[in-house]
Design an enzyme around this catalytic site. Sequence first.
Site, mmCIF file in Angstrom:
data_model
loop_
_atom_site.group_PDB
_atom_site.id
_atom_site.type_symbol
_atom_site.label_atom_id
_atom_site.label_comp_id
_atom_site.label_asym_id
_atom_site.label_seq_id
_atom_site.Cartn_x
_atom_site.Cartn_y
_atom_site.Cartn_z
ATOM 1 N N LYS A 199 0.915 -1.297 0.080
ATOM 2 C CA LYS A 199 -0.333 -0.339 -0.143
ATOM 3 C C LYS A 199 0.807 0.989 0.134
ATOM 4 C CE LYS A 199 -2.425 1.610 3.736
ATOM 5 N NZ LYS A 199 -3.036 3.377 3.797
ATOM 6 N N ASP B 130 -3.352 3.887 -1.532
ATOM 7 C CA ASP B 130 -4.530 4.526 -0.397
ATOM 8 C C ASP B 130 -4.202 6.637 -0.736
ATOM 9 O OD1 ASP B 130 -6.392 4.800 1.939
ATOM 10 O OD2 ASP B 130 -4.207 4.207 2.920
ATOM 11 N N LYS C 196 -7.452 8.219 -0.500
ATOM 12 C CA LYS C 196 -9.070 8.561 0.934
ATOM 13 C C LYS C 196 -8.898 10.069 -0.246
ATOM 14 C CE LYS C 196 -6.983 6.197 4.872
ATOM 15 N NZ LYS C 196 -5.404 6.256 5.094
ATOM 16 N N ASP D 102 -12.934 15.389 -2.449
ATOM 17 C CA ASP D 102 -12.885 16.513 -2.660
ATOM 18 C C ASP D 102 -14.643 16.831 -3.798
ATOM 19 O OD1 ASP D 102 -12.499 18.790 -3.784
ATOM 20 O OD2 ASP D 102 -10.230 19.161 -3.786
ATOM 21 N N THR E 149 -11.072 3.356 10.560
ATOM 22 C CA THR E 149 -10.495 3.100 11.481
ATOM 23 C C THR E 149 -9.844 3.554 13.192
ATOM 24 O OG1 THR E 149 -8.676 2.138 11.144
ATOM 25 C CG2 THR E 149 -10.302 0.753 10.028
ATOM 26 N N ARG F 224 2.270 -1.619 10.563
ATOM 27 C CA ARG F 224 3.048 -1.353 12.607
ATOM 28 C C ARG F 224 3.055 -2.737 12.985
ATOM 29 N NH1 ARG F 224 0.004 4.359 14.290
ATOM 30 N NH2 ARG F 224 -1.014 3.002 13.336
HETATM 31 O O1 LIG Z 1 -9.651 3.290 8.063
HETATM 32 C C1 LIG Z 1 -9.199 3.324 8.156
HETATM 33 C C2 LIG Z 1 -8.472 3.223 6.244
HETATM 34 C C3 LIG Z 1 -6.669 3.483 6.071
HETATM 35 N N1 LIG Z 1 -6.150 3.556 7.142
HETATM 36 C C4 LIG Z 1 -4.207 2.311 6.662
HETATM 37 O O2 LIG Z 1 -3.909 1.052 7.059
HETATM 38 C C5 LIG Z 1 -2.588 1.681 7.632
HETATM 39 C C6 LIG Z 1 -3.049 1.322 8.709
HETATM 40 O O3 LIG Z 1 -1.800 0.979 9.298
HETATM 41 P P1 LIG Z 1 -1.662 0.338 10.647
HETATM 42 O O4 LIG Z 1 0.251 0.181 11.056
HETATM 43 O O5 LIG Z 1 -1.704 -1.327 10.441
HETATM 44 O O6 LIG Z 1 -2.095 0.879 12.102
HETATM 45 C C7 LIG Z 1 -2.322 3.188 7.782
HETATM 46 O O7 LIG Z 1 -1.390 3.170 6.289
HETATM 47 C C8 LIG Z 1 -3.756 3.843 6.997
HETATM 48 O O8 LIG Z 1 -3.490 4.992 6.903
HETATM 49 C C9 LIG Z 1 -6.805 2.787 8.190
HETATM 50 O O9 LIG Z 1 -6.072 2.653 9.642
HETATM 51 N N2 LIG Z 1 -7.928 3.165 8.763
#
Ligand SMILES: O=c1ccn([C@@H]2O[C@H](COP(=O)(O)O)[C@@H](O)[C@H]2O)c(=O)[nH]1
Length: 237
Positions: free
Chosen positions: A32, A59, A61, A64, A123, A215
């Site tokens: 991603k 990603d 997002k 606009d 999330t 992470r």
């Molecule tokens: O609702 C959302 C949409 C995108 N993300 C993205 O996913 C990863 C999650 O990374 P972790 O390190 O596993 O937390 C991150 O790039 C976010 O921009 C999301 O977390 N929630």
Amino acid sequence: MASSQIIVPLDVSTEIDAIALIDLLPEVTFWKVGLELFVSTGANILKTLKSRQKRIFLDLKLHDIPNTVAGASRAAARYGVDLLTIHSTCGKEALTLAHAAIQQGASEAGVPPTKLIAITVLTSLSARQLAFELKIPLELPDYALQMALMAQEAGLDGAVCSPQEVGQLKDSCGKDFLLVCPGVRPSWADAGDQKRSMTPKQAIASGANYLVIGRPITAAKDPETAWQRICDELGDV
Ligand SMILES: O=c1ccn([C@@H]2O[C@H](COP(=O)(O)O)[C@@H](O)[C@H]2O)c(=O)[nH]1
């Protein structure tokens, strides 16, 4: 369950760091590229990933007015990326135009159309924040479902949701509507800023098509071992 259902974010700010991660984890097939890397380094990383036969989730997002998200979606589709995100809260007109623009961009570039997926509720937000900060009167799972249904009506290919809502969205939107879940945490990993987590095994069992796990792998002392541990835990789900 295949490891190909795990998408790993390249949440770094330089191309050198991104390539180091890609080289460190050769078994990862789906990466991603998010805002930090894209804003820092531009689109070059997409070419690098393609030259290594990797799948790409861009990603960005998008959020606009309809004309602007359509232009950005058309441009993103020309890169031939596999997935692109847009906020459902752009509204149905914007989602519909963005989806149409992707078909146009892909056909102009002679690449398969990017799948456009809508962010339902980030999330990192809790039910409490949705109610008291964003002033959304619906319960969080119902709001996420309404956003997914609107995206589906607009012709989108899927949605991004937390593992806690994925079962309900799968039941309501059907098996062909792609559901991508970030906010996934193995039992041994820190939640960090993620508020509506489940383990990888629970998320897949609930109906997620893809998991985004960052992470717990990329910030681990030993990312290869963390990746392997997650694949082993998923085992035969
Ligand atoms: O609702 C959302 C949409 C995108 N993300 C993205 O996913 C990863 C999650 O990374 P972790 O390190 O596993 O937390 C991150 O790039 C976010 O921009 C999301 O977390 N929630």
